[in-house]
Design a protein around this motif. Structure first.
Motif, short mmCIF file in Angstrom:
data_model
loop_
_atom_site.label_atom_id
_atom_site.label_comp_id
_atom_site.label_asym_id
_atom_site.label_seq_id
_atom_site.Cartn_x
_atom_site.Cartn_y
_atom_site.Cartn_z
N MET A 12 5.54 -6.94 -6.68
CA MET A 12 5.12 -7.08 -5.30
C MET A 12 3.62 -6.79 -5.20
O MET A 12 3.14 -5.78 -5.70
CB MET A 12 5.91 -6.11 -4.42
CG MET A 12 5.48 -6.16 -2.97
SD MET A 12 6.44 -5.10 -1.89
CE MET A 12 7.80 -6.18 -1.55
N ARG A 13 2.91 -7.67 -4.54
CA ARG A 13 1.47 -7.48 -4.33
C ARG A 13 1.27 -6.64 -3.07
O ARG A 13 1.62 -7.08 -1.97
CB ARG A 13 0.76 -8.81 -4.19
CG ARG A 13 0.79 -9.65 -5.47
CD ARG A 13 0.33 -11.05 -5.21
NE ARG A 13 1.24 -11.63 -4.20
CZ ARG A 13 0.98 -12.71 -3.49
NH1 ARG A 13 -0.11 -13.38 -3.66
NH2 ARG A 13 1.86 -13.16 -2.61
N ILE A 14 0.70 -5.45 -3.24
CA ILE A 14 0.48 -4.54 -2.12
C ILE A 14 -1.01 -4.40 -1.88
O ILE A 14 -1.77 -4.10 -2.81
CB ILE A 14 1.12 -3.16 -2.39
CG1 ILE A 14 2.62 -3.31 -2.64
CG2 ILE A 14 0.85 -2.20 -1.22
CD1 ILE A 14 3.29 -2.04 -3.12
N GLY A 15 -1.40 -4.59 -0.64
CA GLY A 15 -2.79 -4.42 -0.25
C GLY A 15 -2.94 -3.32 0.77
O GLY A 15 -2.01 -3.01 1.51
N LEU A 16 -4.11 -2.72 0.81
CA LEU A 16 -4.43 -1.67 1.77
C LEU A 16 -5.62 -2.11 2.60
O LEU A 16 -6.68 -2.43 2.06
CB LEU A 16 -4.75 -0.36 1.02
CG LEU A 16 -5.31 0.79 1.86
CD1 LEU A 16 -4.30 1.26 2.90
CD2 LEU A 16 -5.73 1.95 0.95
N TYR A 17 -5.44 -2.13 3.92
CA TYR A 17 -6.53 -2.45 4.84
C TYR A 17 -6.82 -1.19 5.63
O TYR A 17 -6.10 -0.85 6.56
CB TYR A 17 -6.13 -3.62 5.75
CG TYR A 17 -7.16 -4.01 6.78
CD1 TYR A 17 -8.53 -4.00 6.51
CD2 TYR A 17 -6.76 -4.42 8.04
CE1 TYR A 17 -9.46 -4.38 7.47
CE2 TYR A 17 -7.69 -4.80 9.01
CZ TYR A 17 -9.03 -4.78 8.72
OH TYR A 17 -9.95 -5.15 9.67
N PRO A 18 -7.89 -0.46 5.27
CA PRO A 18 -8.19 0.81 5.93
C PRO A 18 -9.16 0.66 7.09
O PRO A 18 -9.97 -0.26 7.14
CB PRO A 18 -8.84 1.61 4.80
CG PRO A 18 -9.58 0.56 4.03
CD PRO A 18 -8.73 -0.68 4.09
N GLY A 19 -9.08 1.60 8.01
CA GLY A 19 -10.01 1.66 9.12
C GLY A 19 -9.59 2.73 10.10
O GLY A 19 -8.51 3.32 9.97
N GLY A 53 0.59 2.53 -3.53
CA GLY A 53 0.84 1.54 -4.58
C GLY A 53 0.02 0.27 -4.44
O GLY A 53 0.37 -0.77 -5.00
N ALA A 54 -1.10 0.35 -3.72
CA ALA A 54 -1.95 -0.84 -3.51
C ALA A 54 -2.81 -1.11 -4.74
O ALA A 54 -3.41 -0.20 -5.30
CB ALA A 54 -2.83 -0.65 -2.29
N ARG A 55 -2.88 -2.36 -5.12
CA ARG A 55 -3.75 -2.78 -6.21
C ARG A 55 -5.00 -3.46 -5.68
O ARG A 55 -5.91 -3.79 -6.43
CB ARG A 55 -3.01 -3.76 -7.14
CG ARG A 55 -1.81 -3.17 -7.83
CD ARG A 55 -2.18 -2.04 -8.76
NE ARG A 55 -3.21 -2.44 -9.68
CZ ARG A 55 -3.07 -2.57 -10.98
NH1 ARG A 55 -1.94 -2.26 -11.53
NH2 ARG A 55 -4.06 -2.96 -11.72
#
Length: 164
Positions: free
Chosen positions: A1-8, A86-88
């Motif tokens: 699974m492709r996990i992304g993190l969008y922070p703000g 677990g974000a890559r």
């Protein structure tokens, strides 16, 4: 699974943020929206309010894209948050060239701490690129119309916060 993190800080979430979230959903299976607890910025909305706004705004995006969006408050280093969820890949939005210099430095520091996490820069649609939460709050504080920059629900929250 492709996990992304969008922070703000998402104080508040804007149509520009929503556009980046939609674009990010093309790249990942699960997008974690990292709502930063940044006491130095003195947010207008509490962490709980910001998390609730982001969750509300992302519900329709997740349904439309068929992907998974999770909202995750964090106060640690961004790279540690990426590891925690677990974000890559870290998703960052760029509005202008001025954003790039800061983001370039952040990428370098993050890669020095963990070179297995990539950073991807996305630009919002041209109609949304100039939107900044800081400016939206200023417009609302001065009694201006923020409806072009945020959803109706967020607009109501802003208006209620600045009732005179």
């Amino acid at each position: 699974m492709r996990i992304g993190l969008y922070p703000g800080t998402f104080d508040p979430i804007t149509l520009g943020h929503a556009d980046i979230i939609k674009r990010a959903m093309i790249l990942v299976d699960r997008l974690v929206i990292g709502v930063a607890i940044n006491r130095d910025k003195g947010p207008l909305f509490t962490l709980e309010e910001r998390v609730a706004m982001v969750e509300d705004e992302c519900r329709a995006i997740a349904q439309a894209t068929g992907g998974e969006i999770v909202v995750h408050p964090f106060e640690n280093l961004l790279i540690d948050c990426a590891r925690d969820v677990g974000a890559r890949v870290i998703i960052r939005g760029l509005r202008a060239v001025a954003d790039f210099e800061y983001e370039f430095q952040m990428v370098g520091m993050n890669r020095a701490m963990d070179d297995s996490v990539e950073t991807v820069f996305l630009m919002a649609d041209a109609r949304r690129q100039a939107i900044a939460s800081k400016l939206v709050k200023e417009i609302a504080r001065l009694g201006g119309d923020t409806s072009k920059f945020v959803t109706p629900a967020v607009n109501r929250a802003l208006t209620a916060r600045f009732v005179r």
